[in-house]
Scaffold this active site. Structure first.
Site, short mmCIF file in Angstrom:
data_model
loop_
_atom_site.label_atom_id
_atom_site.label_comp_id
_atom_site.label_asym_id
_atom_site.label_seq_id
_atom_site.Cartn_x
_atom_site.Cartn_y
_atom_site.Cartn_z
N ARG A 45 -89.45 -38.24 -50.28
CA ARG A 45 -88.36 -38.82 -49.82
C ARG A 45 -87.51 -37.61 -49.19
O ARG A 45 -86.63 -37.93 -48.66
CB ARG A 45 -87.65 -39.30 -51.42
CG ARG A 45 -86.04 -39.91 -50.80
CD ARG A 45 -85.61 -41.10 -51.84
NE ARG A 45 -85.78 -40.60 -53.27
CZ ARG A 45 -85.21 -39.62 -53.87
NH1 ARG A 45 -84.13 -39.15 -53.24
NH2 ARG A 45 -85.52 -39.46 -54.96
N ASP A 167 -75.61 -44.41 -28.48
CA ASP A 167 -76.74 -44.91 -28.86
C ASP A 167 -77.70 -45.03 -27.67
O ASP A 167 -77.34 -45.68 -26.31
CB ASP A 167 -76.30 -46.42 -29.57
CG ASP A 167 -77.66 -47.16 -29.82
OD1 ASP A 167 -78.60 -46.94 -29.19
OD2 ASP A 167 -77.37 -48.28 -30.79
N LYS A 192 -87.57 -49.75 -30.61
CA LYS A 192 -87.95 -50.23 -29.03
C LYS A 192 -89.00 -49.52 -28.26
O LYS A 192 -89.88 -49.52 -28.68
CB LYS A 192 -86.24 -50.42 -28.78
CG LYS A 192 -85.44 -51.11 -29.40
CD LYS A 192 -85.70 -52.57 -29.86
CE LYS A 192 -84.46 -53.26 -30.41
NZ LYS A 192 -84.46 -53.48 -31.88
#
Ligand SMILES: Cc1ncc(COP(=O)(O)O)c(C=O)c1O
Length: 362
Positions: A45, A167, A192
């Site tokens: 983690r 972004d 994407k």
């Protein structure tokens, strides 16, 4: 490895094991949640060799240092964690609806204040920076394909001491590198273009490789570790495999998009084409209502009627089918994510669907 490699070579070469005899050529998919003590990785983690390979490659493409997250929205949440309680975020009126929704939710709880601006109105954005903690930019924007004047806005935010996050999902680091313009943070929905095959949900944040970037990175890494929104090794491995062909996919998809945008300009069933002149997303306002637009999306055979974007396959969707979409987005707007198929096949399919659903005279 040389700093001067071209982006295409970086896509292929970075993040691999050192080329020693017998070493793996493909990047290993490591499936272990824990590691023998006193090595580079301890608990999966906190850090992970499969993350590192992807992060090295993406960081080099963006000109900074990347951290991978469970999704684009997990990356967004990590960046918003940098805003102090009650801090002010300058954000677009229209952008990816998940970002708009999360800002609205945090605003309603008093976690942040939000000053909303039209990113294409540079003077309005500059005027909104006073007292802000974070400027959130998305350019080209989803789904209106608005383009912000990134150099001017980033420079002004920097001068005003306002953190800037961009972004960069639509442009990819191959078409635009906001960190080189002075931005502090780049966010990606890796889902994407970067992974590119519609088989992964993943996100990333990239910070600069200098002292202020390292300070931000430390906070982001701690947030990832403690909030636990971590990327799965399998997803990260798939994303790196996708990244290896990013340059080829972007080249083909953007060439297809340019051709289609030009032809759509002339189409009698299309009232408006939104295309910034680069990238592979095109939006059209059909010459008809929402139902007509839905009809077109439902009728295409090659273009898949599905949400998301940036995959090898072309996708079509009416964005206002989602209640969370900005009201600035027309009801009859179709977002087209242009893939890497043959452009004439794509054209024939789209043209047939438009002509079948829309009567230009009506
Ligand atoms: C521009 C943009 N940013 C962020 C996101 C969120 O990414 P994810 O779906 O990977 O959480 C999306 C998703 O569509 C997007 O289009």
């Amino acid at each position: 490895m040389s700093e001067h490699l071209s982006p295409a070579t970086r896509c292929v070469a970075l993040g691999r094991e050192p080329s020693t005899p017998g070493a793996q050529v493909g990047s290993p998919l490591v499936l272990s949640s824990t590691f023998h003590a006193d090595g580079e990785d301890n608990y999966a983690r906190a850090s992970h060799p499969t993350w590192r390979a992807f992060e090295v490659a993406l960081g080099a493409l963006e000109g900074g240092e990347a951290l991978v997250y469970a999704s684009g929205m997990a990356a967004v949440a990590a960046v918003l964690s940098l805003v102090p309680q009650g801090g002010l975020v300058v954000a677009p009126t229209a952008a990816y609806n998940g970002v708009l929704a999360t800002l609205a939710e945090r605003e309603s709880t008093g976690e942040v204040r939000v000053r909303r601006v039209n990113l294409t109105d540079t003077a309005a954005v500059l005027a909104a920076l006073d007292g802000a903690d974070l400027l959130w930019l998305e350019s080209p924007s989803n789904p209106l394909l608005d383009v912000a004047d990134l150099p001017t806005l980033i420079e002004a935010a920097r001068a005003a001491g306002v953190l800037t996050a961009v972004d960069n999902t639509f442009a990819t680091p191959l078409l635009q590198q906001p960190l080189t313009l002075g931005a502090d943070l780049v966010v990606h929905s890796v889902t994407k273009y970067l992974s590119g095959h519609s088989d992964v949900i993943l996100g990333a944040v990239v910070t600069t490789a200098d002292g202020s970037g390292h300070a931000l990175r430390e906070r982001l890494e701690r947030h990832r570790h403690l909030h636990g929104a971590i990327a799965g090794p399998m997803e990260t491995w798939l994303a790196l495999r996708g990244l290896r062909t990013l340059h080829l996919r972007v080249e083909r998809a953007t060439a297809n998009a340019a051709v289609l945008a030009g032809r759509l300009q002339e189409h009698p069933c299309v009232a408006r084409v939104r295309y910034p002149g680069f990238g592979a997303i095109v939006a059209i306002d059909v010459a008809g209502d929402a139902a007509a637009a839905e009809g077109v999306a439902g009728r295409t055979e090659l273009w898949t009627h599905s949400t998301s974007l940036g995959g090898v396959e072309s996708q079509i969707e009416r964005r206002r089918r989602y209640l969370s979409e900005s009201s600035e987005v027309p009801e009859n707007l179709l977002r087209l994510s242009v893939g890497v198929e043959d452009v004439d096949d794509l054209w024939r399919d789209l043209d047939a669907a438009l002509r079948a659903e829309i009567n230009p005279a009506g």
